[in-house]
Design an enzyme around this catalytic site. Structure first.
Site, PDB file in Angstrom:
ATOM      1  N   HIS A  81       0.811  -1.213   0.000  1.00  0.00           N
ATOM      2  CA  HIS A  81       0.000   0.000   0.000  1.00  0.00           C
ATOM      3  C   HIS A  81       0.849   1.271   0.000  1.00  0.00           C
ATOM      4  CE1 HIS A  81      -3.691   2.000  -0.024  1.00  0.00           C
ATOM      5  NE2 HIS A  81      -4.262   1.561   1.087  1.00  0.00           N
ATOM      6  N   ASP A 140      -2.199   2.300  -4.558  1.00  0.00           N
ATOM      7  CA  ASP A 140      -3.406   2.781  -3.883  1.00  0.00           C
ATOM      8  C   ASP A 140      -4.506   1.725  -3.971  1.00  0.00           C
ATOM      9  OD1 ASP A 140      -2.186   5.196  -3.311  1.00  0.00           O
ATOM     10  OD2 ASP A 140      -2.906   6.142  -5.165  1.00  0.00           O
TER      11      ASP A 140
END
Length: 435
Positions: free
Chosen positions: A406, A410
């Site tokens: 992450h 995204d």
């Protein structure tokens, strides 16, 4: 003249290995380029060849030792003959201490095994890599197996048959040992050591096995991924009807033309190649404070091997045909079972696909393979009721899982990537028209 046998280069960033097994013992004649030892690295097991033809006069390292690249582990005398070379450095040759006495057979592991194999059984210490791994994996005694291969050599099938017989409680067909010769003075030969008693009913046992270098490295890297990456997993499901229909319709023609079966993995590799064009971050990696984007796709495909999971790399997958992908994966599968994968074949991947479905997995959260930023988990196909156009129908469905870093990818990008894969699998025409 003695020639040093050194640990060869083992691949980029690998500086040492463990001497797993001697394939030859001191006193044995060896040919040029003949493997004399087996080394276990963080990723693969490699054989160390003799640089010259001659006799192995000295073994410097012991099994289990950690040896650095370039270190001397043995010496081969080009001018010596096997008959005139002592079996072990410093060993005395006498009736009470014959050549080879006190040596440990390379893969026997049986404390009651005789010090020297009968004539004609030398192949016990020169088992092929695949057979050695099978012996170690199934904990069978190779001295008790009758070989069915050429010149009585033990094959992998022989080992598996012995392991099956061991599990069922049946005694495997053993070799007939040569009658021991009476020593000087006419004394009778010593009686063989008694067999170990069978385990009593209900007896609780434990076995401690040292972790292999491969398993240690896998454990370290997976924990490293959890500690450094901001891992998150997103899920989706995919209707496999279209792929299954295409595979069923063309599998015979495909195999006839290309000489390889059409599997599901090639569809997913092509789907991933299509998806990373729309979401390049999934195929990228972090290096310090920089993001490295790539216009190529090197897919690490998880393959089961006797010592654990390995991930050989299908390079430039974005430019490969279905047949090329299937052939490459099949070849890697064969090499994984035989333990012949090279370091280069398992390094440099940019994205990983892991198919837990072949083992029956319904759903999982795969762990990243650093420094990669994405891994796609495939699972088993099972028929489930789904709603289509207001009707409940039964379709072959598969859950897909995408774990991603992450820090780089995204949530919107991860979901978009997985949807692109789903669309390509449910409508394989997209793979052909690049949509």
């Amino acid at each position: 003249m003695a020639t040093d046998v050194k640990v060869p280069a083992l691949g980029e960033s690998i500086t040492e290995g463990t001497l797993a097994q001697w394939l030859k013992k001191a006193g044995d004649a060896v040919a040029a380029d003949e493997p004399i030892a087996s080394l276990e690295t963080d990723k693969v097991t490699v054989d160390v060849p003799s640089p010259v033809a001659g006799v192995l006069t000295e073994t410097v390292a012991k099994e289990g030792d950690t040896v650095a690249v370039g270190a001397v582990i043995a010496r081969v005398d080009e001018g010596a003959t096997a008959a005139s070379t002592p079996a072990e450095k410093g060993a005395e040759t006498s009736p009470t201490n014959p050549p080879g006495a006190g040596e440990t057979p390379a893969v026997r592991g049986d404390e009651n095994a005789p010090d020297a194999a009968p004539q004609g059984d030398d192949h016990i210490t020169t088992l092929s890599p695949a057979v050695r791994r099978a012996v170690l994996e199934h904990h069978v005694d190779p001295t008790a197996i009758r070989g069915t291969g050429r010149d009585g050599r033990i094959t992998k099938d022989d080992v598996l048959a012995a392991a099956k017989a061991k599990e069922s409680g049946a005694e495997p067909e053993a070799k007939a040992p040569a009658a021991p010769a009476a020593p000087a003075g006419g004394a009778a030969p010593a009686a063989p050591a008694a067999a170990k008693p069978a385990a009593a009913p209900g007896e609780r046992r434990e076995e401690r096995v040292k972790m292999s270098r491969l398993r240690q490295t896998v454990a370290k890297r997976l924990k490293e991924a959890q500690n450094t990456a901001a891992m998150l997993t997103t899920f989706n499901d995919v209707d496999m009807s279209a792929v299954m229909e295409a595979r069923s319709r063309y599998k015979d023609l495909f195999e006839k033309k290309h000489g390889i079966r059409l599997g599901f993995m090639s569809f997913f590799v092509k789907a991933v190649a299509l998806a990373v064009r729309d979401v390049p971050a999934v195929n990228a990696s972090l290096e310090g404070d920089e993001i490295v984007y790539r216009d190529y796709l090197d897919v690490s495909v998880a393959v089961s091997a006797p010592k654990g999971l390995v991930v050989p790399v299908v390079r430039n997958a974005q430019a490969m045909s279905f047949a090329e992908i299937e052939k490459t994966i099949a070849e890697y599968g064969r090499k994984a079972k035989e333990g012949t994968l090279t370091v280069d074949e398992m390094t440099g991947g940019t994205f990983t696909i892991s198919n837990g479905g072949v083992f029956g997995s319904l759903l999982s959260t795969p762990i990243l393979n650093p420094p990669q930023s994405g891994v796609l988990g495939m699972h088993r196909i099972e028929e489930r009721p789904v709603a289509i156009d207001g009707q409940v129908v039964i379709r072959p469905m598969m859950y897909l899982a995408l774990s991603y870093d992450h820090r780089l990818v995204d949530g919107r990008e991860a979901v978009t990537f997985l949807v692109r894969v789903k669309e390509a699998i449910e409508d394989p025409t997209r793979l052909l028209i690049d949509l």
